[in-house]
Design a protein around this motif. Structure first.
Motif, PDB file in Angstrom:
ATOM      1  N   ARG A   1     -13.804  -8.298 -58.922  1.00 27.35           N
ATOM      2  CA  ARG A   1     -12.521  -8.875 -58.506  1.00 27.35           C
ATOM      3  C   ARG A   1     -11.446  -8.619 -59.566  1.00 27.35           C
ATOM      4  O   ARG A   1     -10.298  -8.320 -59.240  1.00 27.35           O
ATOM      5  CB  ARG A   1     -12.672 -10.382 -58.255  1.00 27.35           C
ATOM      6  CG  ARG A   1     -13.518 -10.718 -57.056  1.00 27.35           C
ATOM      7  CD  ARG A   1     -12.677 -11.205 -55.898  1.00 27.35           C
ATOM      8  NE  ARG A   1     -13.428 -11.277 -54.663  1.00 27.35           N
ATOM      9  CZ  ARG A   1     -14.017 -12.360 -54.201  1.00 27.35           C
ATOM     10  NH1 ARG A   1     -13.954 -13.480 -54.887  1.00 27.35           N
ATOM     11  NH2 ARG A   1     -14.652 -12.320 -53.059  1.00 27.35           N
TER      12      ARG A   1
ATOM     13  N   ASP B   1     -10.348  -5.111 -59.188  1.00 24.67           N
ATOM     14  CA  ASP B   1      -9.481  -4.987 -58.012  1.00 24.67           C
ATOM     15  C   ASP B   1      -8.079  -5.491 -58.316  1.00 24.67           C
ATOM     16  O   ASP B   1      -7.083  -4.855 -57.965  1.00 24.67           O
ATOM     17  CB  ASP B   1     -10.060  -5.765 -56.815  1.00 24.67           C
ATOM     18  CG  ASP B   1     -11.254  -5.069 -56.187  1.00 24.67           C
ATOM     19  OD1 ASP B   1     -11.472  -3.875 -56.485  1.00 24.67           O
ATOM     20  OD2 ASP B   1     -11.960  -5.723 -55.382  1.00 24.67           O
TER      21      ASP B   1
ATOM     22  N   GLN C   1      -4.748  -3.339 -58.418  1.00 23.11           N
ATOM     23  CA  GLN C   1      -3.610  -3.707 -57.569  1.00 23.11           C
ATOM     24  C   GLN C   1      -2.353  -3.901 -58.420  1.00 23.11           C
ATOM     25  O   GLN C   1      -1.270  -3.454 -58.036  1.00 23.11           O
ATOM     26  CB  GLN C   1      -3.932  -4.978 -56.790  1.00 23.11           C
ATOM     27  CG  GLN C   1      -2.861  -5.350 -55.781  1.00 23.11           C
ATOM     28  CD  GLN C   1      -3.247  -6.573 -54.957  1.00 23.11           C
ATOM     29  OE1 GLN C   1      -4.323  -7.137 -55.113  1.00 23.11           O
ATOM     30  NE2 GLN C   1      -2.356  -6.980 -54.086  1.00 23.11           N
TER      31      GLN C   1
END
Length: 193
Positions: free
Chosen positions: A47, A50, A54
């Motif tokens: 996570r 990610d 992003q």
């Protein structure tokens, strides 16, 4: 062996077996907790990756957008400067000293004469403020007559009545050609590219 001894042995065995089962349960519980912690850590790391990816992507998009906007603003500013330069050139053409205006207009009219036959009737149009100049220049050519005004910065538009030839030798048309041919050089000089 007495019954008490047998019962005690069974109890000891049961206790030992219970202890063994309890220890196995604790080991299994520790394995489950370790696996769960490991899975949770892997999930957290995934996570985080990610989110970082992003964030990097959004940062890159924002930077790209800012660069594009900056480039567009620079181009608009350059276009405004070039339009201002052209406007100033046009103003200077309108305000040319009489001698220079006569010299240039005469040269443009002379250049246009090569497009017409000697005995052809030719109409000459030009800037309203140049009417007297154009009448005197037309008097130098047989068959040439000042025919009226043409909306321009100066120069002449010459039309033959027989050949239907039209020559646009206005300051505007000359400026347009020179401007297009030299726009890159003008831009480089103004903006030091």
């Amino acid at each position: 062996m007495s019954l008490d001894n047998v019962v005690e042995d069974i109890r000891d065995e049961a206790r030992a077996r219970a202890e063994e089962i309890r220890e196995q349960g604790e080991r299994r519980a520790e394995e489950i907790v370790e696996t769960a912690e490991k899975d949770a850590e892997e999930l957290r790391e995934a996570r985080e990756e990610d989110v970082e990816r992003q964030i990097a992507q959004e940062r890159e998009q924002a930077l790209s957008s800012a660069k594009l906007e900056s480039k567009q603003e620079r181009l608009e500013a350059r276009r405004d400067v070039l339009e201002d330069v052209r406007s100033r050139v046009e103003s200077e053409l309108v305000d040319l000293p009489a001698e220079k205006r006569e010299e240039l207009t005469s040269a443009l009219l002379e250049d246009a004469t090569s497009e017409f036959d000697e005995d052809e009737s030719v109409s000459v149009y030009g800037r309203a403020d140049d009417a007297d100049l154009l009448e005197s220049l037309c008097a130098e050519y047989d068959g040439f007559e000042y025919a009226g005004e043409y909306d321009c910065l100066g120069g002449v538009v010459v039309e033959g009545e027989d050949s239907r030839v039209r020559v646009n030798n206005t300051f505007d048309s000359v400026l347009e050609g020179v401007w297009e041919d030299n726009l890159k050089d003008v831009s480089e000089r103004l903006f030091d590219q």
